[in-house]
Design a protein around this motif. Structure first.
Motif, PDB file in Angstrom:
ATOM      1  N   GLU A  89      57.262  61.512  44.646  1.00  0.00           N
ATOM      2  CA  GLU A  89      58.512  61.937  44.022  1.00  0.00           C
ATOM      3  C   GLU A  89      58.399  63.339  43.421  1.00  0.00           C
ATOM      4  O   GLU A  89      58.808  63.590  42.292  1.00  0.00           O
ATOM      5  N   GLY A  90      57.768  64.232  44.176  1.00  0.00           N
ATOM      6  CA  GLY A  90      57.663  65.623  43.760  1.00  0.00           C
ATOM      7  C   GLY A  90      56.553  65.914  42.776  1.00  0.00           C
ATOM      8  O   GLY A  90      56.391  67.054  42.327  1.00  0.00           O
ATOM      9  N   ARG A  91      55.776  64.888  42.401  1.00  0.00           N
ATOM     10  CA  ARG A  91      54.678  65.064  41.448  1.00  0.00           C
ATOM     11  C   ARG A  91      53.344  64.831  42.137  1.00  0.00           C
ATOM     12  O   ARG A  91      53.230  64.020  43.049  1.00  0.00           O
ATOM     13  N   ASN A  92      52.327  65.566  41.682  1.00  0.00           N
ATOM     14  CA  ASN A  92      50.977  65.375  42.167  1.00  0.00           C
ATOM     15  C   ASN A  92      50.309  64.318  41.303  1.00  0.00           C
ATOM     16  O   ASN A  92      50.108  64.534  40.109  1.00  0.00           O
ATOM     17  N   VAL A  93      49.997  63.161  41.864  1.00  0.00           N
ATOM     18  CA  VAL A  93      49.429  62.066  41.085  1.00  0.00           C
ATOM     19  C   VAL A  93      48.079  61.657  41.656  1.00  0.00           C
ATOM     20  O   VAL A  93      47.732  61.989  42.792  1.00  0.00           O
ATOM     21  N   VAL A  94      47.327  60.926  40.843  1.00  0.00           N
ATOM     22  CA  VAL A  94      45.999  60.465  41.261  1.00  0.00           C
ATOM     23  C   VAL A  94      46.123  59.455  42.396  1.00  0.00           C
ATOM     24  O   VAL A  94      46.953  58.542  42.350  1.00  0.00           O
ATOM     25  N   ALA A  95      45.292  59.634  43.422  1.00  0.00           N
ATOM     26  CA  ALA A  95      45.187  58.668  44.511  1.00  0.00           C
ATOM     27  C   ALA A  95      43.940  57.825  44.263  1.00  0.00           C
ATOM     28  O   ALA A  95      42.836  58.363  44.213  1.00  0.00           O
ATOM     29  N   MET A  96      44.111  56.537  44.074  1.00  0.00           N
ATOM     30  CA  MET A  96      42.974  55.674  43.770  1.00  0.00           C
ATOM     31  C   MET A  96      42.020  55.617  44.962  1.00  0.00           C
ATOM     32  O   MET A  96      42.438  55.342  46.083  1.00  0.00           O
ATOM     33  N   ASP A  97      40.756  55.922  44.698  1.00  0.00           N
ATOM     34  CA  ASP A  97      39.754  55.908  45.767  1.00  0.00           C
ATOM     35  C   ASP A  97      38.689  54.844  45.503  1.00  0.00           C
ATOM     36  O   ASP A  97      37.520  55.019  45.829  1.00  0.00           O
ATOM     37  N   PHE A  98      39.127  53.746  44.899  1.00  0.00           N
ATOM     38  CA  PHE A  98      38.222  52.634  44.613  1.00  0.00           C
ATOM     39  C   PHE A  98      39.007  51.335  44.561  1.00  0.00           C
ATOM     40  O   PHE A  98      40.243  51.338  44.450  1.00  0.00           O
ATOM     41  N   TYR A  99      38.295  50.229  44.665  1.00  0.00           N
ATOM     42  CA  TYR A  99      38.894  48.905  44.565  1.00  0.00           C
ATOM     43  C   TYR A  99      38.285  48.176  43.376  1.00  0.00           C
ATOM     44  O   TYR A  99      37.154  48.465  42.977  1.00  0.00           O
ATOM     45  N   VAL A 100      39.042  47.239  42.820  1.00  0.00           N
ATOM     46  CA  VAL A 100      38.544  46.471  41.675  1.00  0.00           C
ATOM     47  C   VAL A 100      38.338  45.017  42.076  1.00  0.00           C
ATOM     48  O   VAL A 100      38.928  44.531  43.057  1.00  0.00           O
ATOM     49  N   LEU A 101      37.510  44.324  41.324  1.00  0.00           N
ATOM     50  CA  LEU A 101      37.258  42.904  41.566  1.00  0.00           C
ATOM     51  C   LEU A 101      38.518  42.091  41.251  1.00  0.00           C
ATOM     52  O   LEU A 101      39.301  42.450  40.375  1.00  0.00           O
ATOM     53  N   GLY A 102      38.668  41.006  41.962  1.00  0.00           N
ATOM     54  CA  GLY A 102      39.777  40.097  41.707  1.00  0.00           C
ATOM     55  C   GLY A 102      39.313  38.926  40.850  1.00  0.00           C
ATOM     56  O   GLY A 102      38.117  38.646  40.743  1.00  0.00           O
ATOM     57  N   GLU A 103      40.274  38.266  40.241  1.00  0.00           N
ATOM     58  CA  GLU A 103      39.989  37.113  39.390  1.00  0.00           C
ATOM     59  C   GLU A 103      40.891  35.969  39.842  1.00  0.00           C
ATOM     60  O   GLU A 103      42.110  36.115  39.904  1.00  0.00           O
ATOM     61  N   LYS A 104      40.285  34.822  40.184  1.00  0.00           N
ATOM     62  CA  LYS A 104      41.053  33.700  40.699  1.00  0.00           C
ATOM     63  C   LYS A 104      41.911  33.056  39.613  1.00  0.00           C
ATOM     64  O   LYS A 104      41.559  33.051  38.439  1.00  0.00           O
ATOM     65  N   ARG A 105      43.027  32.499  40.060  1.00  0.00           N
ATOM     66  CA  ARG A 105      43.962  31.861  39.134  1.00  0.00           C
ATOM     67  C   ARG A 105      43.388  30.561  38.577  1.00  0.00           C
ATOM     68  O   ARG A 105      42.763  29.780  39.273  1.00  0.00           O
ATOM     69  N   SER A 106      43.587  30.380  37.281  1.00  0.00           N
ATOM     70  CA  SER A 106      43.281  29.127  36.594  1.00  0.00           C
ATOM     71  C   SER A 106      44.161  29.105  35.353  1.00  0.00           C
ATOM     72  O   SER A 106      44.712  30.139  34.960  1.00  0.00           O
ATOM     73  N   VAL A 107      44.303  27.962  34.718  1.00  0.00           N
ATOM     74  CA  VAL A 107      45.154  27.872  33.535  1.00  0.00           C
ATOM     75  C   VAL A 107      44.682  28.821  32.434  1.00  0.00           C
ATOM     76  O   VAL A 107      45.479  29.576  31.874  1.00  0.00           O
ATOM     77  N   PRO A 108      43.370  28.823  32.072  1.00  0.00           N
ATOM     78  CA  PRO A 108      42.915  29.761  31.030  1.00  0.00           C
ATOM     79  C   PRO A 108      43.138  31.223  31.414  1.00  0.00           C
ATOM     80  O   PRO A 108      43.511  32.033  30.561  1.00  0.00           O
ATOM     81  N   VAL A 109      42.922  31.546  32.696  1.00  0.00           N
ATOM     82  CA  VAL A 109      43.092  32.928  33.149  1.00  0.00           C
ATOM     83  C   VAL A 109      44.555  33.350  33.043  1.00  0.00           C
ATOM     84  O   VAL A 109      44.873  34.446  32.553  1.00  0.00           O
ATOM     85  N   VAL A 110      45.478  32.491  33.476  1.00  0.00           N
ATOM     86  CA  VAL A 110      46.909  32.827  33.416  1.00  0.00           C
ATOM     87  C   VAL A 110      47.353  33.014  31.973  1.00  0.00           C
ATOM     88  O   VAL A 110      48.086  33.963  31.653  1.00  0.00           O
ATOM     89  N   LEU A 111      46.925  32.133  31.071  1.00  0.00           N
ATOM     90  CA  LEU A 111      47.302  32.254  29.657  1.00  0.00           C
ATOM     91  C   LEU A 111      46.749  33.539  29.053  1.00  0.00           C
ATOM     92  O   LEU A 111      47.449  34.251  28.328  1.00  0.00           O
ATOM     93  N   ARG A 112      45.465  33.823  29.358  1.00  0.00           N
ATOM     94  CA  ARG A 112      44.845  35.039  28.811  1.00  0.00           C
ATOM     95  C   ARG A 112      45.524  36.285  29.360  1.00  0.00           C
ATOM     96  O   ARG A 112      45.792  37.231  28.622  1.00  0.00           O
ATOM     97  N   ARG A 113      45.829  36.283  30.662  1.00  0.00           N
ATOM     98  CA  ARG A 113      46.468  37.441  31.269  1.00  0.00           C
ATOM     99  C   ARG A 113      47.894  37.632  30.743  1.00  0.00           C
ATOM    100  O   ARG A 113      48.354  38.762  30.593  1.00  0.00           O
TER     101      ARG A 113
END
Length: 245
Positions: A89-113
């Motif tokens: 959109e006309g702006r120079n922005v950072v292009a992410m050149d890395f990936y992050v770990l994922g975290e599987k869904r669980s009740v405690p994880v959903v509540l914390r997130r």
């Protein structure tokens, strides 16, 4: 919190702030980051969730990004370095050149997130308001009712390409941000807002005498006129942006 919980519950995986791997020629890797590092700060902005990380990178200058990570329990300052960029959109922005770990869904994880993402959203709104006050953001970054409706339509329309579920999720996220934004703005110490009334109550508590109702009314009336005037200006700007594209 309830809306955020409803938004997160269907997701099977959640992003974290832990680096999983780098793309080829990654600038972040060249700056000294390693797989397994947890990103703690980007340009002084504390990163607690992947939303914080995305927000901080969206605001960062690609030519000079300062980052702090956690490695083996210790803080590691990677210093200031340039990252790959892309035009958006006309702006120079950072292009992410890395990936992050994922975290599987669980009740405690959903509540914390849900709790963490609610706080992250609140912080993003506060940082955005700070940017408006300091001049970091201009009129093009402000939207009234017309601009908000257009933004929801654009976000939902773009997400439909990935399926109805993604479009609904994007629309709900915008619906989470809007009430948080309105709530924070309403608590600002400005005339005609609840925050302005609270300021008068604090004055009364400190001085042990209330401000005469007549003068308080004048202040709130003036604030209301200015607020309506500002809304009119923003609305006309929204319409102008739609007409001119």
């Amino acid at each position: 919190f309830v809306m955020m919980l409803f938004l997160l519950a269907p997701q099977e995986m959640f992003g974290t702030t832990i680096i999983a791997q780098f793309t080829e020629g990654s600038a972040l890797s060249a700056a000294g980051a390693k797989e397994g590092d947890r990103i703690l700060e980007i340009d002084g902005y504390q990163v607690n969730t992947d939303k914080d990380m995305g927000f901080a990178l969206a605001l960062a200058d690609p030519n000079q990004v300062h980052m702090v990570v956690e490695r083996d329990g210790a803080r590691v300052d990677l210093g200031t370095f340039a990252m790959h960029s892309q035009e958006l959109e006309g702006r120079n922005v950072v292009a992410m050149d890395f990936y992050v770990l994922g975290e599987k869904r669980s009740v405690p994880v959903v509540l914390r997130r849900a709790v963490a993402d609610t706080f992250s959203t609140t912080r993003m709104v506060l940082e955005s308001l700070k940017g408006l006050v300091t001049g970091r953001f201009g009129m093009n970054e402000i939207a009234g009712p017309v601009g908000t409706a257009r933004a929801i339509s654009q976000v939902t329309g773009a997400s439909l390409a990935f399926g109805f579920g993604e479009a609904l999720s994007s629309m709900l996220m915008v619906m989470v941000i809007i009430p948080v934004n309105l709530g924070i703005v309403n608590l600002m110490p400005l005339p005609a807002l609840d925050g302005g009334r609270l300021l008068f109550l604090v004055w009364e508590a400190v001085t042990r005498r209330p401000v005469p109702a007549k003068y308080e009314g004048y202040v709130h009336a003036a604030g209301f006129v200015l607020l309506i005037g500002f809304m009119v200006v923003v609305t006309f700007h929204d319409i102008f942006m739609i007409v001119t594209g």
